[in-house]
Design a protein around this motif. Structure first.
Motif, short mmCIF file in Angstrom:
data_model
loop_
_atom_site.label_atom_id
_atom_site.label_comp_id
_atom_site.label_asym_id
_atom_site.label_seq_id
_atom_site.Cartn_x
_atom_site.Cartn_y
_atom_site.Cartn_z
N THR A 87 0.83 -1.21 0.00
CA THR A 87 0.00 0.00 0.00
C THR A 87 0.86 1.26 0.00
OG1 THR A 87 -1.71 -1.20 1.24
CG2 THR A 87 -1.85 1.20 1.22
N ILE A 88 1.84 1.30 0.86
CA ILE A 88 2.70 2.48 0.95
C ILE A 88 3.54 2.63 -0.32
CG2 ILE A 88 4.53 3.63 2.26
CD1 ILE A 88 1.81 3.51 3.69
N GLU B 284 2.57 2.10 -3.34
CA GLU B 284 1.75 2.81 -4.33
C GLU B 284 1.59 4.27 -3.93
OE1 GLU B 284 -0.22 3.00 -7.97
OE2 GLU B 284 1.02 1.42 -7.08
N LEU B 285 1.43 4.54 -2.65
CA LEU B 285 1.35 5.93 -2.20
C LEU B 285 2.65 6.67 -2.49
CD1 LEU B 285 -0.49 5.37 1.21
CD2 LEU B 285 -1.40 6.59 -0.78
N LYS B 286 3.76 5.99 -2.36
CA LYS B 286 5.05 6.60 -2.69
C LYS B 286 5.09 7.02 -4.17
CE LYS B 286 10.03 5.62 -2.63
NZ LYS B 286 11.07 4.62 -2.28
N LYS B 287 4.55 6.17 -5.04
CA LYS B 287 4.49 6.52 -6.46
C LYS B 287 3.64 7.77 -6.67
CE LYS B 287 4.98 1.75 -8.15
NZ LYS B 287 4.29 0.65 -8.87
N ARG C 111 5.69 1.30 11.88
CA ARG C 111 7.12 1.08 11.64
C ARG C 111 7.37 0.51 10.24
NH1 ARG C 111 10.33 1.71 15.94
NH2 ARG C 111 9.37 1.71 18.02
N ARG C 112 6.59 -0.49 9.86
CA ARG C 112 6.78 -1.10 8.55
C ARG C 112 6.50 -0.10 7.43
NH1 ARG C 112 3.30 -6.49 8.64
NH2 ARG C 112 3.84 -6.42 6.41
N ALA C 113 5.45 0.69 7.61
CA ALA C 113 5.11 1.69 6.59
C ALA C 113 6.20 2.75 6.47
CB ALA C 113 3.78 2.35 6.95
N HIS C 114 6.68 3.22 7.59
CA HIS C 114 7.68 4.29 7.62
C HIS C 114 9.00 3.85 6.98
CE1 HIS C 114 8.98 8.19 9.21
NE2 HIS C 114 10.10 7.62 9.64
N VAL D 268 9.20 2.16 4.29
CA VAL D 268 9.03 2.24 2.83
C VAL D 268 9.07 3.69 2.37
CG1 VAL D 268 7.47 1.73 0.89
CG2 VAL D 268 7.68 0.12 2.81
N HIS D 269 8.37 4.54 3.08
CA HIS D 269 8.35 5.98 2.78
C HIS D 269 8.00 6.71 4.07
CE1 HIS D 269 6.88 9.89 1.36
NE2 HIS D 269 7.60 9.67 0.27
#
Length: 345
Positions: A140-141, A143-146, A167-170, A172-173
């Motif tokens: 999910t993150i 795609e949000l990064k894109k 933590r896992r999301a952070h 990635v971006h």
């Protein structure tokens, strides 16, 4: 039109550069869940009054209405208002409130649809409204990064996420903000979510800082709610629980009287005193209430008064869960699947 009572200071939300008003405005109740949708002209006037008063951080979601709240805000942003506003919206909950989605195709389609409804070029802060426990958060993150790289969103947020998911999301971006329910009578987030956000430099956005209206009116609030207001079904608002919870409101009101402010201003000031990284977003549909909420910014509390307030609403004092237990409400999720398990596109 009455002027707001105080100037609204600015604050940095998170560590990626987003700056917002130190108090935001939750817009959900203008269009959804709290009884009938309010007259559009009145809500546009309220939104523009808020911005003129310095409340420039507006919070909405595609599921409010659904869709009608974003359309409303889009109309309020016309005529040069957009440049003064930091706009947050959310994705992830299906319009019928039965499912949560975080797959890449859904993320992209939801973002582009929100941009169209709002009539803007880019969303300032885009939250995943609820965590899809079927999709690795990294997907999910990703795609949000894109979408950030494409300029469709500026900053990424999470709503009602667990510490491990944050933590896992952070990783990635960078996550700019986590939105969560935080008030005098909802404090479980202080155990691990708040410390995680602070460790990672993530801003904290507190929704329902007035206990969904409880700290404004106490027990009488329930009798004033229309039948289609979803708060009538919440455990804390049921008669047996509310009879006991009313004692909390009584104590807060007595302290407010000593402080020369209202009970809602005192409860909101308590949230403001949690730290410079916290932005509460009380909602309202009335200009008078918005002005009153802004008065909380000038209420000063000593450490002793903070402790006293918190003693009124301990876990033993507050009766009833904060939410209904439904399949959708995997609030503050446990864990999304590992990235290695993802077989999607």
């Amino acid at each position: 039109m009455a002027a707001a009572p105080v100037s609204v200071r600015r604050m940095k939300l998170g560590s990626q550069g987003l700056e917002v008003s130190a108090q935001g405005l939750g817009c959900m109740g203008m269009s959804a869940f709290y009884g009938e949708r309010k007259p559009e002209a009145d809500m546009v006037a309220l939104l523009r009054h808020a911005v003129a008063a310095g409340v420039t951080f507006l919070d909405t979601s595609d599921v409010y209405g659904p869709h009608t709240n974003e359309i409303l805000i889009g109309k309020a942003l016309q005529g040069g208002v957009r440049s003064k506003v930091q706009l947050a919206t959310k994705f992830g909950i299906s319009p019928d409130l039965t499912e949560v989605h975080g797959d890449p195709a859904y993320v992209r389609a939801a973002c582009e649809a929100s941009i169209r409804r709002l009539g803007i070029d880019s969303i300032d802060l885009y939250y995943q409204h609820r965590i899809d426990t079927k999709v690795p958060i990294e997907v999910t993150i990703g795609e949000l990064k894109k979408l950030v790289e494409e300029g469709k969103i500026k900053y990424i947020g999470l709503s009602e996420a667990s510490a491990s998911t944050i933590r896992r999301a952070h990783a990635v971006h960078p996550i700019t903000a986590v939105q969560l329910e935080w008030s005098l009578w909802t404090r479980d987030v202080e155990q691990d979510i708040i410390p995680t956000c602070r460790e990672l430099g993530i801003g904290i956005v507190a929704y329902s800082p007035l206990g969904r209206g409880f700290f404004s009116s106490g027990a009488k609030l329930v009798s004033e709610l229309p039948d289609n207001d979803f708060r009538k079904n919440l455990p804390r608002f049921q008669p047996d629980n509310m009879e006991k919870n009313a004692l909390i409101f009584e104590r807060v009101s007595q302290m407010a009287a000593r402080k020369g402010c209202t009970s809602s201003q005192l409860a909101l000031a308590w949230v403001h005193h949690q730290g410079a990284d916290v932005c509460p977003i009380p909602g309202t549909t009335k200009i008078g209430n918005l002005n009153q909420n802004l008065g909380a910014l000038s209420v000063k509390l000593t450490p002793e008064e903070m402790v006293e307030l918190e003693s009124y609403a301990t876990m033993d004092d507050v009766q009833g869960d904060r939410i209904l237990s439904t399949n959708l409400n995997t609030w503050r999720d446990s864990e999304t699947p590992p990235l290695s398990s993802w077989k999607g596109n």
